[in-house]
Design a protein around this motif. Structure first.
Motif, PDB file in Angstrom:
ATOM      1  N   TRP A 244       0.807  -1.229   0.000  1.00 13.25           N
ATOM      2  CA  TRP A 244       0.000   0.000   0.000  1.00 13.25           C
ATOM      3  C   TRP A 244       0.836   1.274   0.000  1.00 13.25           C
ATOM      4  O   TRP A 244       0.286   2.368  -0.091  1.00 13.25           O
ATOM      5  CB  TRP A 244      -1.003   0.036   1.168  1.00 13.25           C
ATOM      6  CG  TRP A 244      -1.852  -1.188   1.285  1.00 13.25           C
ATOM      7  CD1 TRP A 244      -2.018  -1.974   2.384  1.00 13.25           C
ATOM      8  CD2 TRP A 244      -2.646  -1.810   0.262  1.00 13.25           C
ATOM      9  NE1 TRP A 244      -2.856  -3.030   2.128  1.00 13.25           N
ATOM     10  CE2 TRP A 244      -3.252  -2.953   0.827  1.00 13.25           C
ATOM     11  CE3 TRP A 244      -2.895  -1.505  -1.085  1.00 13.25           C
ATOM     12  CZ2 TRP A 244      -4.096  -3.797   0.094  1.00 13.25           C
ATOM     13  CZ3 TRP A 244      -3.727  -2.356  -1.803  1.00 13.25           C
ATOM     14  CH2 TRP A 244      -4.309  -3.475  -1.216  1.00 13.25           C
ATOM     15  N   THR A 245       2.149   1.161   0.091  1.00  8.88           N
ATOM     16  CA  THR A 245       2.965   2.367  -0.025  1.00  8.88           C
ATOM     17  C   THR A 245       3.077   2.760  -1.503  1.00  8.88           C
ATOM     18  O   THR A 245       2.890   1.923  -2.392  1.00  8.88           O
ATOM     19  CB  THR A 245       4.378   2.131   0.531  1.00  8.88           C
ATOM     20  OG1 THR A 245       5.021   1.104  -0.250  1.00  8.88           O
ATOM     21  CG2 THR A 245       4.330   1.710   1.986  1.00  8.88           C
ATOM     22  N   PRO A 246       3.390   4.032  -1.782  1.00  8.72           N
ATOM     23  CA  PRO A 246       3.588   4.444  -3.187  1.00  8.72           C
ATOM     24  C   PRO A 246       4.665   3.630  -3.886  1.00  8.72           C
ATOM     25  O   PRO A 246       4.543   3.313  -5.071  1.00  8.72           O
ATOM     26  CB  PRO A 246       3.986   5.919  -3.064  1.00  8.72           C
ATOM     27  CG  PRO A 246       3.384   6.371  -1.771  1.00  8.72           C
ATOM     28  CD  PRO A 246       3.475   5.187  -0.856  1.00  8.72           C
ATOM     29  N   GLU A 247       5.705   3.282  -3.138  1.00 10.22           N
ATOM     30  CA  GLU A 247       6.796   2.493  -3.724  1.00 10.22           C
ATOM     31  C   GLU A 247       6.306   1.123  -4.163  1.00 10.22           C
ATOM     32  O   GLU A 247       6.697   0.616  -5.232  1.00 10.22           O
ATOM     33  CB  GLU A 247       7.944   2.351  -2.717  1.00 10.22           C
ATOM     34  CG  GLU A 247       8.657   3.639  -2.370  1.00 10.22           C
ATOM     35  CD  GLU A 247       7.900   4.510  -1.378  1.00 10.22           C
ATOM     36  OE1 GLU A 247       8.278   5.687  -1.223  1.00 10.22           O
ATOM     37  OE2 GLU A 247       6.924   4.008  -0.767  1.00 10.22           O
ATOM     38  N   TRP A 248       5.480   0.521  -3.336  1.00 14.45           N
ATOM     39  CA  TRP A 248       4.920  -0.789  -3.674  1.00 14.45           C
ATOM     40  C   TRP A 248       4.015  -0.678  -4.897  1.00 14.45           C
ATOM     41  O   TRP A 248       4.079  -1.505  -5.819  1.00 14.45           O
ATOM     42  CB  TRP A 248       4.135  -1.332  -2.482  1.00 14.45           C
ATOM     43  CG  TRP A 248       3.416  -2.623  -2.752  1.00 14.45           C
ATOM     44  CD1 TRP A 248       3.949  -3.877  -2.745  1.00 14.45           C
ATOM     45  CD2 TRP A 248       2.028  -2.784  -3.075  1.00 14.45           C
ATOM     46  NE1 TRP A 248       2.975  -4.818  -3.035  1.00 14.45           N
ATOM     47  CE2 TRP A 248       1.790  -4.174  -3.241  1.00 14.45           C
ATOM     48  CE3 TRP A 248       0.969  -1.891  -3.223  1.00 14.45           C
ATOM     49  CZ2 TRP A 248       0.537  -4.684  -3.562  1.00 14.45           C
ATOM     50  CZ3 TRP A 248      -0.289  -2.398  -3.536  1.00 14.45           C
ATOM     51  CH2 TRP A 248      -0.495  -3.781  -3.705  1.00 14.45           C
ATOM     52  N   GLY A 249       3.170   0.348  -4.921  1.00 12.01           N
ATOM     53  CA  GLY A 249       2.287   0.533  -6.065  1.00 12.01           C
ATOM     54  C   GLY A 249       3.056   0.681  -7.362  1.00 12.01           C
ATOM     55  O   GLY A 249       2.698   0.101  -8.394  1.00 12.01           O
ATOM     56  N   ASN A 250       4.123   1.467  -7.313  1.00  9.82           N
ATOM     57  CA  ASN A 250       4.952   1.639  -8.508  1.00  9.82           C
ATOM     58  C   ASN A 250       5.623   0.333  -8.909  1.00  9.82           C
ATOM     59  O   ASN A 250       5.765   0.031 -10.104  1.00  9.82           O
ATOM     60  CB  ASN A 250       6.031   2.707  -8.251  1.00  9.82           C
ATOM     61  CG  ASN A 250       5.452   4.109  -8.166  1.00  9.82           C
ATOM     62  OD1 ASN A 250       4.392   4.385  -8.740  1.00  9.82           O
ATOM     63  ND2 ASN A 250       6.128   4.981  -7.447  1.00  9.82           N
ATOM     64  N   ALA A 251       6.027  -0.465  -7.918  1.00  7.71           N
ATOM     65  CA  ALA A 251       6.687  -1.741  -8.208  1.00  7.71           C
ATOM     66  C   ALA A 251       5.726  -2.712  -8.891  1.00  7.71           C
ATOM     67  O   ALA A 251       6.116  -3.442  -9.804  1.00  7.71           O
ATOM     68  CB  ALA A 251       7.242  -2.351  -6.922  1.00  7.71           C
ATOM     69  N   VAL A 252       4.467  -2.743  -8.441  1.00  7.33           N
ATOM     70  CA  VAL A 252       3.464  -3.580  -9.105  1.00  7.33           C
ATOM     71  C   VAL A 252       3.262  -3.119 -10.538  1.00  7.33           C
ATOM     72  O   VAL A 252       3.224  -3.919 -11.478  1.00  7.33           O
ATOM     73  CB  VAL A 252       2.123  -3.537  -8.342  1.00  7.33           C
ATOM     74  CG1 VAL A 252       1.063  -4.344  -9.096  1.00  7.33           C
ATOM     75  CG2 VAL A 252       2.282  -4.091  -6.930  1.00  7.33           C
ATOM     76  N   ASN A 253       3.137  -1.832 -10.706  1.00  9.87           N
ATOM     77  CA  ASN A 253       2.867  -1.267 -12.029  1.00  9.87           C
ATOM     78  C   ASN A 253       4.029  -1.492 -12.991  1.00  9.87           C
ATOM     79  O   ASN A 253       3.819  -1.770 -14.178  1.00  9.87           O
ATOM     80  CB  ASN A 253       2.587   0.234 -11.886  1.00  9.87           C
ATOM     81  CG  ASN A 253       2.030   0.856 -13.145  1.00  9.87           C
ATOM     82  OD1 ASN A 253       1.121   0.303 -13.770  1.00  9.87           O
ATOM     83  ND2 ASN A 253       2.564   2.006 -13.530  1.00  9.87           N
ATOM     84  N   ASN A 254       5.246  -1.385 -12.478  1.00 12.14           N
ATOM     85  CA  ASN A 254       6.437  -1.429 -13.337  1.00 12.14           C
ATOM     86  C   ASN A 254       7.051  -2.814 -13.475  1.00 12.14           C
ATOM     87  O   ASN A 254       7.973  -3.004 -14.265  1.00 12.14           O
ATOM     88  CB  ASN A 254       7.504  -0.474 -12.787  1.00 12.14           C
ATOM     89  CG  ASN A 254       7.031   0.967 -12.755  1.00 12.14           C
ATOM     90  OD1 ASN A 254       6.168   1.376 -13.542  1.00 12.14           O
ATOM     91  ND2 ASN A 254       7.575   1.750 -11.829  1.00 12.14           N
ATOM     92  N   GLY A 255       6.589  -3.787 -12.707  1.00  9.16           N
ATOM     93  CA  GLY A 255       7.172  -5.129 -12.776  1.00  9.16           C
ATOM     94  C   GLY A 255       8.506  -5.234 -12.081  1.00  9.16           C
ATOM     95  O   GLY A 255       9.436  -5.873 -12.582  1.00  9.16           O
ATOM     96  N   ASP A 256       8.611  -4.623 -10.886  1.00 15.17           N
ATOM     97  CA  ASP A 256       9.871  -4.638 -10.151  1.00 15.17           C
ATOM     98  C   ASP A 256      10.038  -5.879  -9.275  1.00 15.17           C
ATOM     99  O   ASP A 256      11.076  -6.054  -8.638  1.00 15.17           O
ATOM    100  CB  ASP A 256       9.992  -3.381  -9.284  1.00 15.17           C
ATOM    101  CG  ASP A 256      10.130  -2.122 -10.135  1.00 15.17           C
ATOM    102  OD1 ASP A 256      10.647  -2.232 -11.265  1.00 15.17           O
ATOM    103  OD2 ASP A 256       9.723  -1.044  -9.677  1.00 15.17           O
ATOM    104  N   PHE A 257       9.028  -6.728  -9.200  1.00 14.55           N
ATOM    105  CA  PHE A 257       9.141  -8.034  -8.569  1.00 14.55           C
ATOM    106  C   PHE A 257       8.230  -8.989  -9.337  1.00 14.55           C
ATOM    107  O   PHE A 257       7.346  -8.565 -10.075  1.00 14.55           O
ATOM    108  CB  PHE A 257       8.820  -8.000  -7.074  1.00 14.55           C
ATOM    109  CG  PHE A 257       7.429  -7.535  -6.744  1.00 14.55           C
ATOM    110  CD1 PHE A 257       6.383  -8.436  -6.638  1.00 14.55           C
ATOM    111  CD2 PHE A 257       7.169  -6.190  -6.523  1.00 14.55           C
ATOM    112  CE1 PHE A 257       5.105  -8.011  -6.324  1.00 14.55           C
ATOM    113  CE2 PHE A 257       5.892  -5.750  -6.198  1.00 14.55           C
ATOM    114  CZ  PHE A 257       4.857  -6.667  -6.103  1.00 14.55           C
ATOM    115  N   ALA A 258       8.442 -10.288  -9.142  1.00 15.20           N
ATOM    116  CA  ALA A 258       7.834 -11.262 -10.058  1.00 15.20           C
ATOM    117  C   ALA A 258       6.492 -11.812  -9.619  1.00 15.20           C
ATOM    118  O   ALA A 258       5.701 -12.229 -10.475  1.00 15.20           O
ATOM    119  CB  ALA A 258       8.802 -12.424 -10.284  1.00 15.20           C
TER     120      ALA A 258
END
Length: 418
Positions: A244-258
């Motif tokens: 729920w942090t902005p960093e997590w949201g960006n990671a979901v959107n950008n594919g920063d984890f699998a």
């Protein structure tokens, strides 16, 4: 316990009256809810179908909602006619059974067979003769995974193939290491997700029904879950993205984890908040040892209502199989706790463009029917937060995992002895 003392003192102020005492044909029901639901829209529809019934919906943040309800019930006045109770908070309110209407007294036994056994059982008291609320949504879990990262790692990408690939905890770890080795990206987003892989399906976790603390017993699920999270962190296959942090949201959107070990409700969040990820995610069934439920609620009727029968009729309508289908197909995407819905064509035929046209509903339906009854206890949320804090210290401060565990256990013991 202070909560129980307050309730005992306030019992004499109970002002509940029978529905027949309404002085005119109009009944107003105050309905307190939290989170993203479509209940306000459905309440308007119910009003159209039932002239003379007005439903005033109040939506709050989850913690604010439960704290306000707790305060009102403690005071013996100010509670709504109808209130949602989140599954992790439910046992906290079960200590105040005399402040709620027993839905069995209103005929709930007649509809019990429309709902999943484990979901219904959680809504009862320990003796099984008092029902606190009717079941709403549930959170059966599956693996949300990025096909582009799986492909880059040389792994299969079709859901059936991924399920065959990951059938155990050992397989799960091997896939995670291969993804990190080939792509440089973490497999999971956080230690909490690894921890939840086990804890969400644990039939026993922190406490038993007698209130005994279980976490120091051999084979306890909390310790097993903690050790898994620590192990995956030490292997370097977990990121540091707090949900729920902005960093997590960006990671979901950008594919920063699998991969994300998410509940059915996560789909709705993705639709609205991760547009660039559309088409890149698929859903696969988790290994049996990771099967579990994350989230969901009940709808209760506080004892002080003057309109228990009218409130029950509305709640029964709201969470009926047809009502749950409406909630599922709405923007809220509340996953049904009624298996009757799983056989409806409108449910089975949904294809999610976001997930490459995959029909994801049945994956979660299958997972829902593999879940067992779990007991959490009134102090579950507070105790669980202590373990989550320990994991944060391990990852973010490079703290010693064994020391952090011991200190978390001490804090939990202090918590239950207050």
């Amino acid at each position: 316990m202070m909560f129980l003392v307050v309730f005992a003192l306030s019992a004499c102020s109970d002002k509940g009256k029978s529905s027949s005492e309404a002085k005119d044909g109009d009944v107003t029901l105050n309905f307190w809810i939290f989170g993203a639901t479509n209940y306000e829209e459905m309440a308007k529809e119910y009003e159209k179908e039932h002239p003379g019934v007005k439903i005033k919906v109040k939506t709050s943040e989850t913690d604010d909602h439960h704290n306000s309800l707790f305060t009102a019930l403690s005071a013996g006045s100010g509670a709504p006619d109808i209130a949602m109770l989140e599954i992790d908070q439910l046992d906290r309110f079960k200590e105040a059974q005399d402040r709620f209407t027993n839905l069995y007294d209103l005929g709930a036994k007649d509809i019990e067979d429309q709902y999943l056994d484990w979901k219904w059982q959680i809504g009862e008291n320990n003796d099984g003769d008092f029902l606190f609320g009717l079941p709403t949504d549930i959170g059966p879990k599956a693996m949300f995974y990025r096909t582009d990262l799986f492909e880059e790692a040389g792994l299969p990408t079709e859901p059936d193939e991924v399920e065959k690939l990951i059938q155990s905890k050992k397989d799960f770890i091997q896939v995670g290491e291969q993804i990190k080795d080939k792509t440089g990206k973490p497999f999971l987003d956080s230690m909490e997700m690894a921890y939840r892989a086990i804890i969400d399906g644990a039939e026993k976790s922190f406490f038993d029904e007698a209130g005994n603390l279980l976490i120091e017993e051999p084979g306890n699920a909390v310790r097993e879950a903690y050790d898994l999270a620590v192990d995956l962190n030490e292997r370097g296959i977990i990121g540091e993205y707090d949900m729920w942090t902005p960093e997590w949201g960006n990671a979901v959107n950008n594919g920063d984890f699998a991969a994300e070990l998410g509940a059915a409700w996560l789909k709705g969040w993705m639709f609205d908040n991760a547009p660039d990820a559309s088409g890149h995610f698929r859903i696969a069934t988790l290994p049996t040892e990771f099967a579990g439920n994350w989230g969901g609620s009940y709808i209760s009727i506080p004892k002080e209502t003057e309109h228990a029968e009218e409130a029950y009729e509305f709640v029964k309508w709201l969470v009926s199989p047809d009502g749950q289908l409406t909630s599922f197909t709405s923007d809220a995407g509340l996953f049904p706790s009624s298996p009757v819905v799983y056989e409806m064509e409108e449910f089975k035929n949904i294809e999610d463009e976001f997930f490459g046209g995959q029909s994801t509903s049945q994956y979660f339906a299958n997972a829902a029917q593999d879940i067992s009854f779990v007991y959490k206890g009134p102090k579950y949320k507070a105790a669980n937060d202590e373990v989550l804090n320990a994991m944060k210290n391990v990852q973010q401060q490079n703290a010693d995992p064994e020391k952090e565990w011991d200190e978390a256990v001490k804090r939990i013991k202090d918590l239950i002895n207050r």
